[in-house]
Scaffold this active site. Structure first.
Site, PDB file in Angstrom:
ATOM      1  N   LYS A 217      42.176  62.851  72.949  1.00 25.32           N
ATOM      2  CA  LYS A 217      43.088  63.303  72.716  1.00 25.32           C
ATOM      3  C   LYS A 217      44.440  62.691  72.745  1.00 25.32           C
ATOM      4  O   LYS A 217      44.786  62.543  74.607  1.00 25.32           O
ATOM      5  CB  LYS A 217      42.699  64.688  72.456  1.00 25.32           C
ATOM      6  CG  LYS A 217      44.598  65.033  71.012  1.00 25.32           C
ATOM      7  CD  LYS A 217      44.408  67.230  70.971  1.00 25.32           C
ATOM      8  CE  LYS A 217      45.157  66.785  70.144  1.00 25.32           C
ATOM      9  NZ  LYS A 217      45.670  68.329  69.986  1.00 25.32           N
ATOM     10  N   LYS A 270      40.041  61.809  69.544  1.00 27.28           N
ATOM     11  CA  LYS A 270      41.406  61.904  68.668  1.00 27.28           C
ATOM     12  C   LYS A 270      42.143  61.305  69.049  1.00 27.28           C
ATOM     13  O   LYS A 270      42.845  61.152  69.925  1.00 27.28           O
ATOM     14  CB  LYS A 270      41.729  63.661  68.528  1.00 27.28           C
ATOM     15  CG  LYS A 270      42.854  63.517  67.512  1.00 27.28           C
ATOM     16  CD  LYS A 270      42.901  65.125  67.168  1.00 27.28           C
ATOM     17  CE  LYS A 270      44.093  65.574  66.673  1.00 27.28           C
ATOM     18  NZ  LYS A 270      44.689  66.753  67.094  1.00 27.28           N
TER      19      LYS A 270
HETATM   20  C1  PBG Z   1      47.236  70.890  68.588  1.00 23.28           C
HETATM   21  C2  PBG Z   1      46.611  70.022  67.014  1.00 23.28           C
HETATM   22  C3  PBG Z   1      47.233  68.569  66.542  1.00 23.28           C
HETATM   23  C4  PBG Z   1      46.770  68.452  66.075  1.00 23.28           C
HETATM   24  C5  PBG Z   1      45.289  68.705  65.832  1.00 23.28           C
HETATM   25  N1  PBG Z   1      45.644  70.261  66.225  1.00 23.28           N
HETATM   26  C6  PBG Z   1      48.271  68.550  66.932  1.00 23.28           C
HETATM   27  C7  PBG Z   1      49.748  67.439  67.877  1.00 23.28           C
HETATM   28  O1  PBG Z   1      48.679  67.437  69.570  1.00 23.28           O
HETATM   29  O2  PBG Z   1      50.242  67.962  68.230  1.00 23.28           O
HETATM   30  C8  PBG Z   1      46.862  67.177  64.228  1.00 23.28           C
HETATM   31  C9  PBG Z   1      45.756  66.413  63.570  1.00 23.28           C
HETATM   32  C10 PBG Z   1      46.378  66.207  62.667  1.00 23.28           C
HETATM   33  O3  PBG Z   1      47.551  65.287  63.123  1.00 23.28           O
HETATM   34  O4  PBG Z   1      45.615  66.104  61.473  1.00 23.28           O
HETATM   35  N2  PBG Z   1      46.808  72.410  67.377  1.00 23.28           N
END
Ligand code: PBG
Length: 351
Positions: A217, A270
């Site tokens: 991520k 991601k």
């Molecule tokens: C963290 C989380 C995030 C997303 C999914 N889980 C946000 C982040 O890391 O700031 C982002 C998903 C998206 O942008 O569609 N709980």
């Protein structure tokens, strides 16, 4: 004028290889198509909030809503009709505090949603996001090194603490599992989060609950609209101390391997579209686990905005983008386009 001569050089009978032969008709194209996007490849994200009878639109994500619990049955019905097998749940708590108490409360909003859907939609796969950022008042994904004295005096004040956070993630995962989650998805990029969640689940007879790890991520600008949707923007600072540097690809393989070692059942890369190269590499490095991609909020917002301006054909652009994510190596895709895409796919194949 040398044009007629040029035509003669490459004229009839000169070319043995003509890839166009297999593109002539729709049926031929379908016959040789290498990748197929299906409704069963899609996971739909749901945002749940307290209250009643409300579908609160999210301005930066047209077509996506924060839903109250009573709205979920209808949503699940629709997903069933469309052939979408799974949802991932995000909660907007009633109140936020430094550790995010509602996150592991039996009556937390996600726990309520899980219990409701477990009842009303027994065939729907329920995935829950396991992180602190939607629940903490500071909006960070972990506990902070604050207090007098702070838990880690040798670390700077305000730093996101790793090991102290792990214990909490275990409690959140356990609470979601007790409420009916089939799959928990730790997303905070804490080192050791998969092992911690696995241990917490196994210690309470939830060996059967799977872990879908957000293993790879990135610290991405493309999460912007989600942070509005989930009301989870960090109040100060950013997430670069735990989410990955967008400039790194090799490091993704290390992250993926570590989560496999810790017992992850499936992995997520991601965001998706700006990281298709990473997705492909992770696919090759971990050939035997299901691999997902999260087509994040910013990717969704871009296509929606361009389509709303009439600048591109939404249906074609969305199906092309999602197909490219499969082509790069994803088995399934978490996407806000899921419902529309599934409807388009059942109406007819892309030609
Ligand atoms: C963290 C989380 C995030 C997303 C999914 N889980 C946000 C982040 O890391 O700031 C982002 C998903 C998206 O942008 O569609 N709980």
């Amino acid at each position: 004028m040398s044009a007629p001569e040029a035509i003669e050089l490459t004229g009839v009978g000169q070319l043995r290889h003509r890839p166009r032969r297999l593109r002539r008709t729709s049926a031929l194209r379908r016959l040789v198509r290498e990748h197929q996007l299906l409704p069963s490849n899609l996971v739909y994200p749901l945002f749940v909030r307290h209250g009643q009878d409300e579908r609160r639109p999210i301005a930066s994500m047209p077509g996506v809503f924060q839903l109250t619990i009573d709205q979920l049955d209808r949503e699940a019905d629709e997903l069933g009709q469309l052939g979408i097998p799974a949802v991932i749940l995000f909660g907007i708590p009633a109140e936020k505090d430094p550790i995010g108490l509602e996150n592991f409360d039996d009556n937390g909003i996600v726990q309520q949603a899980l219990r409701r859907l477990r009842q009303s939609a027994p065939d729907l796969t329920l995935i829950s996001d396991v992180c602190l950022c939607e629940y903490t008042d500071h909006g960070h994904c972990g506990l902070l090194n604050l207090g007098d004295p702070p838990p880690r005096p040798h670390l700077p004040p305000g730093e996101v603490l790793n090991d102290e956070t792990l214990e909490l993630l275990g409690r959140v995962a356990l609470s979601h599992a007790s409420a009916g989650a089939d799959v928990v998805a730790p997303s905070g990029m804490m080192d050791g989060m998969v092992a911690a969640v696995r241990a917490a689940l196994d210690s309470s007879a939830f060996e059967h609950v799977a872990i879908l790890s957000y293993a790879v991520k990135y610290a991405s600008a493309f999460y912007g609209p989600f942070r509005h949707a989930a009301e989870s923007a960090p109040q100060h600072g950013d997430r670069r101390s735990h989410q990955m540097d967008p400039a790194n690809a090799r490091e993704a393989l290390r992250e993926a391997r570590l989560d496999v070692e810790q017992g992850a059942d499936a992995l997520i890369v991601k965001p998706a579209l700006p990281y298709l190269d990473v997705l492909q590499r992770v696919r090759q490095a971990v050939p035997d686990l299901p691999l997902a991609a999260y087509n994040v909020s910013g990717e969704y917002a871009m296509l929606k905005a361009a389509a709303a301006s009439g600048w591109l054909d939404e249906r074609r652009a969305v199906l092309e983008a999602l197909t490219s994510i499969k082509r790069a190596g994803a088995d399934f895709i978490l996407t806000y386009h899921a419902k529309q895409a599934a409807a388009w796919l059942t109406e007819g194949q892309p030609r």
